[in-house]
Scaffold this active site. Structure first.
Site, mmCIF file in Angstrom:
data_model
loop_
_atom_site.group_PDB
_atom_site.id
_atom_site.type_symbol
_atom_site.label_atom_id
_atom_site.label_comp_id
_atom_site.label_asym_id
_atom_site.label_seq_id
_atom_site.Cartn_x
_atom_site.Cartn_y
_atom_site.Cartn_z
ATOM 1 N N ARG A 23 35.135 32.396 43.048
ATOM 2 C CA ARG A 23 36.268 32.850 42.239
ATOM 3 C C ARG A 23 37.116 31.683 41.726
ATOM 4 O O ARG A 23 37.716 31.773 40.654
ATOM 5 C CB ARG A 23 37.134 33.812 43.064
ATOM 6 C CG ARG A 23 38.217 34.542 42.238
ATOM 7 C CD ARG A 23 38.916 35.587 43.083
ATOM 8 N NE ARG A 23 39.831 36.398 42.295
ATOM 9 C CZ ARG A 23 41.161 36.449 42.483
ATOM 10 N NH1 ARG A 23 41.719 35.727 43.452
ATOM 11 N NH2 ARG A 23 41.936 37.219 41.734
ATOM 12 N N ILE A 49 42.795 37.941 36.004
ATOM 13 C CA ILE A 49 41.567 38.173 36.771
ATOM 14 C C ILE A 49 41.947 39.131 37.885
ATOM 15 O O ILE A 49 42.939 38.931 38.594
ATOM 16 C CB ILE A 49 40.992 36.846 37.319
ATOM 17 C CG1 ILE A 49 39.721 37.082 38.139
ATOM 18 C CG2 ILE A 49 42.014 36.071 38.135
ATOM 19 C CD1 ILE A 49 39.043 35.785 38.589
ATOM 20 N N SER A 50 41.196 40.215 38.021
ATOM 21 C CA SER A 50 41.529 41.234 39.011
ATOM 22 C C SER A 50 41.391 40.703 40.424
ATOM 23 O O SER A 50 40.635 39.758 40.682
ATOM 24 C CB SER A 50 40.620 42.456 38.845
ATOM 25 O OG SER A 50 40.870 43.121 37.628
ATOM 26 N N GLN A 51 42.103 41.350 41.348
ATOM 27 C CA GLN A 51 41.964 40.961 42.748
ATOM 28 C C GLN A 51 40.555 41.292 43.215
ATOM 29 O O GLN A 51 39.933 42.265 42.762
ATOM 30 C CB GLN A 51 42.998 41.675 43.608
ATOM 31 C CG GLN A 51 42.776 43.155 43.786
ATOM 32 C CD GLN A 51 43.874 43.819 44.591
ATOM 33 O OE1 GLN A 51 44.804 44.379 44.033
ATOM 34 N NE2 GLN A 51 43.751 43.757 45.908
ATOM 35 N N PRO A 52 39.993 40.486 44.104
ATOM 36 C CA PRO A 52 38.615 40.705 44.555
ATOM 37 C C PRO A 52 38.363 42.113 45.095
ATOM 38 O O PRO A 52 37.289 42.677 44.875
ATOM 39 C CB PRO A 52 38.426 39.635 45.633
ATOM 40 C CG PRO A 52 39.339 38.536 45.205
ATOM 41 C CD PRO A 52 40.544 39.225 44.626
#
Length: 200
Positions: A23, A49-52
């Protein structure tokens, strides 16, 4: 290192993809130290960027298998596409912002993700010449699903997307049956940037 398990993510392929996709390579250099945190991060152009966890959850509920061709709307940094590429056969990803599309294409190529195709275009139009797709994911909040994307979903396929306004959004999954009818189900509350038509 990102978490190897989440309490409600059960697909080992998804968990492995989250574990091995770097990431930190998908965020701006000044945020690389924060890349292992389970939260969204800005990537420029008003995008994130979205959270994992959300990436893992959306990938799991899309029910992707290794023979699926997946259409992703909203490439962003390319992180979600990279995760999808490890559980799917091919990923077609459309990004409306030219700078992000170009950067994501080069990043994914450099990192060796050879089964991802990135296009600069209006996501509401999908990728008609490569349709139909087994799975479709939209990574920005829509008021309603774009008709062209429903049309490009193969019978028996699934589409996942956030739906709602800036204050209230839910993740929705559509299942398309053999006759072309779609069943909808709301899954969990989410927060995404709004879906915008057109290109920059």
């Amino acid at each position: 290192m990102l978490p190897l398990t989440y309490w409600d993510i059960h697909d080992p392929r998804v968990l492995e993809a989250i574990r091995i996709v770097p990431r930190e390579r998908f965020v701006p250099p000044e945020l690389q130290q924060e890349a292992e945190e389970d939260r969204p991060l800005p990537i420029g152009q008003g995008q994130t960027i979205s959270q994992p966890y959300i990436v893992a959850y959306m990938t799991e509920v899309l029910r992707v298998d290794s023979e699926n061709r997946v259409l992703e709307i909203g490439t962003g940094s390319g992180y979600q596409a990279a995760v999808l590429s490890l559980v799917a056969k091919e990923v077609y990803s459309v990004e409306r912002i030219g700078n992000l599309a170009m950067a994501a294409r080069e990043r994914l190529k450099t990192l060796g993700y050879g089964n991802i195709h990135v296009r600069h275009g209006d996501g509401s139009s999908g990728w008609p010449e490569s349709a139909p797709f087994d799975r479709i994911m939209i990574t920005a909040a829509v008021k309603s699903e774009p008709p062209a994307l429903v049309e490009q979903l193969r019978p028996g396929g699934f589409m996942v997307f956030p739906q709602g306004g800036r204050r209230v959004q839910y993740l929705v999954r559509i299942t398309k049956d053999a006759q072309g009818s779609c069943a909808r189900e709301s899954l969990v509350p989410v927060v995404f940037v709004p879906f915008v038509r057109g290109i920059l």
